[in-house]
Design a protein around this motif. Structure first.
Motif, mmCIF file in Angstrom:
data_model
loop_
_atom_site.group_PDB
_atom_site.id
_atom_site.type_symbol
_atom_site.label_atom_id
_atom_site.label_comp_id
_atom_site.label_asym_id
_atom_site.label_seq_id
_atom_site.Cartn_x
_atom_site.Cartn_y
_atom_site.Cartn_z
ATOM 1 N N LYS A 175 -59.124 35.688 -5.800
ATOM 2 C CA LYS A 175 -58.457 35.424 -4.526
ATOM 3 C C LYS A 175 -58.718 34.009 -4.025
ATOM 4 O O LYS A 175 -57.894 33.425 -3.348
ATOM 5 N N LYS A 208 -65.271 49.266 -8.640
ATOM 6 C CA LYS A 208 -65.132 48.057 -7.822
ATOM 7 C C LYS A 208 -65.940 46.943 -8.469
ATOM 8 O O LYS A 208 -67.063 47.149 -8.932
ATOM 9 N N THR A 242 -65.660 38.469 -2.770
ATOM 10 C CA THR A 242 -64.416 39.212 -2.948
ATOM 11 C C THR A 242 -64.704 40.493 -3.713
ATOM 12 O O THR A 242 -65.735 40.617 -4.380
ATOM 13 N N TYR A 250 -62.635 43.604 -6.150
ATOM 14 C CA TYR A 250 -61.426 43.970 -6.911
ATOM 15 C C TYR A 250 -61.584 45.401 -7.387
ATOM 16 O O TYR A 250 -62.677 45.810 -7.791
ATOM 17 N N GLU A 267 -55.926 42.774 -9.723
ATOM 18 C CA GLU A 267 -56.050 41.514 -8.988
ATOM 19 C C GLU A 267 -55.150 41.467 -7.762
ATOM 20 O O GLU A 267 -55.443 40.776 -6.788
ATOM 21 N N ASN A 305 -54.745 43.807 -5.663
ATOM 22 C CA ASN A 305 -55.449 44.480 -4.582
ATOM 23 C C ASN A 305 -56.800 43.832 -4.288
ATOM 24 O O ASN A 305 -57.588 44.365 -3.518
ATOM 25 N N GLY A 306 -57.095 42.689 -4.881
ATOM 26 C CA GLY A 306 -58.340 41.992 -4.591
ATOM 27 C C GLY A 306 -58.363 41.557 -3.133
ATOM 28 O O GLY A 306 -57.326 41.260 -2.552
ATOM 29 N N ARG A 307 -59.544 41.564 -2.542
ATOM 30 C CA ARG A 307 -59.626 41.184 -1.140
ATOM 31 C C ARG A 307 -60.925 40.448 -0.842
ATOM 32 O O ARG A 307 -61.935 40.663 -1.507
ATOM 33 N N ILE A 308 -60.859 39.600 0.163
ATOM 34 C CA ILE A 308 -62.027 38.864 0.626
ATOM 35 C C ILE A 308 -62.748 39.762 1.630
ATOM 36 O O ILE A 308 -62.156 40.197 2.616
ATOM 37 N N ILE A 309 -64.031 40.074 1.353
ATOM 38 C CA ILE A 309 -64.764 40.942 2.270
ATOM 39 C C ILE A 309 -65.779 40.164 3.101
ATOM 40 O O ILE A 309 -66.330 40.692 4.062
ATOM 41 N N GLU A 318 -66.430 35.831 4.314
ATOM 42 C CA GLU A 318 -66.131 34.412 4.167
ATOM 43 C C GLU A 318 -66.677 33.679 5.377
ATOM 44 O O GLU A 318 -66.411 34.056 6.517
#
Length: 100
Positions: A31, A46, A58, A60, A70, A72-76, A78
């Motif tokens: 991401k 995960k 991130t 996935y 990929e 549905n990958g997300r930044i959890i 930052e």
């Protein structure tokens, strides 16, 4: 699972290598750039990735065949100026015994 920390934009920076023969390698986009440390959770569904340069983590989804979702990958996490570097999975004693 292997990363390419030199990817500044995340393109082609996550690798899934099949352990059976080490020849089936799939490449995915992260991401964000500079993916570094990786770990799968205990359920193996995960993949968590630290990004030391941009200061992020991130996650996935791992498909049943070990490939990454990929899309549905997300930044959890930052935060500017942070440097998430290490990552680990804490397995409880009950969980360890269930896997043995």
């Amino acid at each position: 699972y292997v990363t390419d920390i030199t990817s500044t934009n995340g393109v082609n920076s996550l690798y899934v290598i099949k352990q059976k023969d080490f020849t089936d390698i799939k490449v995915y986009d992260a991401k964000i750039g500079a993916p570094h440390n990786v770990i799968a959770n205990s359920q193996q569904d995960k993949l968590f990735v630290t990004h030391s340069g941009p200061g992020a983590v991130t996650v996935y989804d791992i498909n049943s065949d070990g490939s990454l979702d990929e899309v549905n990958g997300r930044i959890i996490f930052e935060e500017d100026g942070s440097v998430p570097f290490g990552i680990m999975n804490i397995v409880s004693l009950n969980e360890y015994n269930a896997q043995s």
